[in-house]
Design an enzyme around this catalytic site. Structure first.
Site, mmCIF file in Angstrom:
data_model
loop_
_atom_site.group_PDB
_atom_site.id
_atom_site.type_symbol
_atom_site.label_atom_id
_atom_site.label_comp_id
_atom_site.label_asym_id
_atom_site.label_seq_id
_atom_site.Cartn_x
_atom_site.Cartn_y
_atom_site.Cartn_z
ATOM 1 N N LYS A 13 -19.278 -13.326 -7.978
ATOM 2 C CA LYS A 13 -18.224 -12.804 -8.867
ATOM 3 C C LYS A 13 -17.785 -11.412 -8.430
ATOM 4 O O LYS A 13 -16.599 -11.128 -8.349
ATOM 5 C CB LYS A 13 -18.714 -12.741 -10.334
ATOM 6 C CG LYS A 13 -19.177 -14.061 -10.906
ATOM 7 C CD LYS A 13 -19.539 -13.952 -12.379
ATOM 8 C CE LYS A 13 -20.678 -13.001 -12.697
ATOM 9 N NZ LYS A 13 -21.986 -13.408 -12.149
ATOM 10 N N ARG A 88 -21.389 -12.670 -21.769
ATOM 11 C CA ARG A 88 -22.574 -13.404 -21.315
ATOM 12 C C ARG A 88 -23.243 -14.154 -22.462
ATOM 13 O O ARG A 88 -24.236 -14.840 -22.225
ATOM 14 C CB ARG A 88 -23.581 -12.408 -20.739
ATOM 15 C CG ARG A 88 -23.590 -12.313 -19.216
ATOM 16 C CD ARG A 88 -24.584 -11.229 -18.868
ATOM 17 N NE ARG A 88 -25.173 -11.302 -17.579
ATOM 18 C CZ ARG A 88 -24.809 -10.581 -16.528
ATOM 19 N NH1 ARG A 88 -23.785 -9.777 -16.587
ATOM 20 N NH2 ARG A 88 -25.491 -10.661 -15.403
ATOM 21 N N ARG A 127 -29.927 -9.894 -0.954
ATOM 22 C CA ARG A 127 -28.739 -9.067 -1.209
ATOM 23 C C ARG A 127 -29.092 -7.577 -1.128
ATOM 24 O O ARG A 127 -30.138 -7.155 -1.578
ATOM 25 C CB ARG A 127 -28.197 -9.391 -2.599
ATOM 26 C CG ARG A 127 -26.994 -8.563 -3.004
ATOM 27 C CD ARG A 127 -26.279 -9.152 -4.180
ATOM 28 N NE ARG A 127 -26.950 -8.900 -5.453
ATOM 29 C CZ ARG A 127 -26.426 -9.233 -6.631
ATOM 30 N NH1 ARG A 127 -25.260 -9.837 -6.694
ATOM 31 N NH2 ARG A 127 -27.076 -8.968 -7.740
ATOM 32 N N ARG A 154 -31.335 -3.912 -5.206
ATOM 33 C CA ARG A 154 -31.367 -3.680 -6.645
ATOM 34 C C ARG A 154 -32.752 -4.011 -7.195
ATOM 35 O O ARG A 154 -33.379 -4.961 -6.758
ATOM 36 C CB ARG A 154 -30.317 -4.567 -7.334
ATOM 37 C CG ARG A 154 -28.934 -3.982 -7.320
ATOM 38 C CD ARG A 154 -27.893 -4.929 -7.826
ATOM 39 N NE ARG A 154 -28.232 -5.630 -9.056
ATOM 40 C CZ ARG A 154 -27.377 -6.401 -9.742
ATOM 41 N NH1 ARG A 154 -26.143 -6.536 -9.310
ATOM 42 N NH2 ARG A 154 -27.752 -7.012 -10.837
ATOM 43 N N ARG A 165 -33.454 -14.119 -14.609
ATOM 44 C CA ARG A 165 -32.007 -13.953 -14.827
ATOM 45 C C ARG A 165 -31.310 -15.321 -14.835
ATOM 46 O O ARG A 165 -30.377 -15.537 -15.605
ATOM 47 C CB ARG A 165 -31.415 -13.053 -13.732
ATOM 48 C CG ARG A 165 -31.822 -11.589 -13.920
ATOM 49 C CD ARG A 165 -31.619 -10.780 -12.666
ATOM 50 N NE ARG A 165 -30.234 -10.566 -12.329
ATOM 51 C CZ ARG A 165 -29.815 -10.216 -11.106
ATOM 52 N NH1 ARG A 165 -30.676 -10.061 -10.122
ATOM 53 N NH2 ARG A 165 -28.535 -10.017 -10.894
HETATM 54 P P1 AMP Z 1 -25.059 -7.908 -13.262
HETATM 55 O O1 AMP Z 1 -24.805 -6.802 -12.292
HETATM 56 O O2 AMP Z 1 -23.805 -8.450 -13.883
HETATM 57 O O3 AMP Z 1 -25.939 -9.005 -12.682
HETATM 58 O O4 AMP Z 1 -25.885 -7.267 -14.485
HETATM 59 C C1 AMP Z 1 -27.152 -6.659 -14.263
HETATM 60 C C2 AMP Z 1 -27.900 -6.588 -15.591
HETATM 61 O O5 AMP Z 1 -27.178 -5.798 -16.528
HETATM 62 C C3 AMP Z 1 -28.129 -7.931 -16.290
HETATM 63 O O6 AMP Z 1 -29.253 -8.633 -15.801
HETATM 64 C C4 AMP Z 1 -28.324 -7.465 -17.743
HETATM 65 O O7 AMP Z 1 -29.606 -6.903 -17.936
HETATM 66 C C5 AMP Z 1 -27.301 -6.327 -17.848
HETATM 67 N N1 AMP Z 1 -25.971 -6.824 -18.280
HETATM 68 C C6 AMP Z 1 -24.811 -6.817 -17.560
HETATM 69 N N2 AMP Z 1 -23.801 -7.351 -18.264
HETATM 70 C C7 AMP Z 1 -24.327 -7.718 -19.456
HETATM 71 C C8 AMP Z 1 -23.797 -8.360 -20.615
HETATM 72 N N3 AMP Z 1 -22.507 -8.733 -20.676
HETATM 73 N N4 AMP Z 1 -24.626 -8.578 -21.657
HETATM 74 C C9 AMP Z 1 -25.923 -8.198 -21.620
HETATM 75 N N5 AMP Z 1 -26.497 -7.614 -20.554
HETATM 76 C C10 AMP Z 1 -25.707 -7.371 -19.474
#
Ligand code: AMP
Length: 208
Positions: A13, A88, A127, A154, A165
């Site tokens: 994404k 989410r 990654r 990360r 996740r």
């Molecule tokens: P991402 O970079 O989108 O994979 O997000 C990394 C982490 O941020 C996720 O594993 C969650 O812990 C938190 N996070 C990001 N977006 C959301 C969301 N919309 N709702 C809840 N937690 C989020």
């Protein structure tokens, strides 16, 4: 374009959003990037979010809904927006609908980037991300190919956290696919192909 990007973590994404931003200049609203910036800056939001993120769990809905609602008030989003990593959960999707209703800016599409979980596990554990510009690369990149910055892994890209996740995605986020299908907004593309081939399909699916 007012769009939501759906798909498991690691589906691509962020990479596809970056390409849309580069070509069309549409504001990219990535909740993961916003939270990582807050963690880096040591803000109260960052302190609250860090333990959830490190475990691969979701940050509570009220925190994230507030963050996105505020971001959508900024004037640049009048040109459109690409929401990446939000919503989410069903509660987030409902809150987003309400907010966009108030702003009179309905969604044009929810784009699902579809990739098998086994492919994703391999992708995420190898990654790497640029500390300076956020470019998403792989373990093969010694330095950032865009800005020569330092590439890092990360904290949540280790295999245990990645598996959690994906569990969280399946339970809380995958139901949104049906939600957006029901609103007649869902478009789906196969994300397990070369980045540029996927991007060509993204544009076709969005009518760009
Ligand atoms: P991402 O970079 O989108 O994979 O997000 C990394 C982490 O941020 C996720 O594993 C969650 O812990 C938190 N996070 C990001 N977006 C959301 C969301 N919309 N709702 C809840 N937690 C989020």
């Amino acid at each position: 374009m007012n769009i939501v990007l759906l798909g498991a973590p690691g589906a691509g994404k962020g990479t596809q959003a970056a390409k849309l931003v580069e070509e069309f200049g549409t504001p990219h609203i990535s909740t993961g990037d916003m939270l990582r910036a807050a963690v880096k800056a040591g803000t109260p939001l960052g302190k609250k979010a860090k333990s959830y993120m490190d475990a691969g769990d979701l940050v509570p809905d009220e925190v994230i809904i507030g963050l996105v609602t505020e971001r959508l008030q900024e004037p640049d989003t009048a040109r459109g927006f690409i929401l990446d990593g939000f919503p989410r959960t069903s509660a987030q999707a409902v809150a987003l609908d309400a907010e966009l209703g108030k702003l009179e800016r309905p969604l044009d599409a929810a784009l699902l980037v579809d990739v098998d979980f086994e492919v994703i596990i391999g992708r995420l554990t190898s990654r790497r991300m640029c500390r300076d510009c956020g470019h998403i690369g792989s373990a093969a990149d010694a330095v950032c190919p865009k800005c020569s910055g330092e590439m890092y892994q990360r904290d949540d890209d280790n295999e245990t956290t990645v598996r959690n996740r994906l569990d969280v995605y399946e339970k809380s986020t995958a139901p949104l696919i049906d939600y957006y299908r029901g609103c007649d907004l869902l478009v789906s593309i196969d994300g397990d192909r070369d980045v540029d081939v996927v991007y060509a399909d993204v544009k076709k699916a969005l009518g760009l």
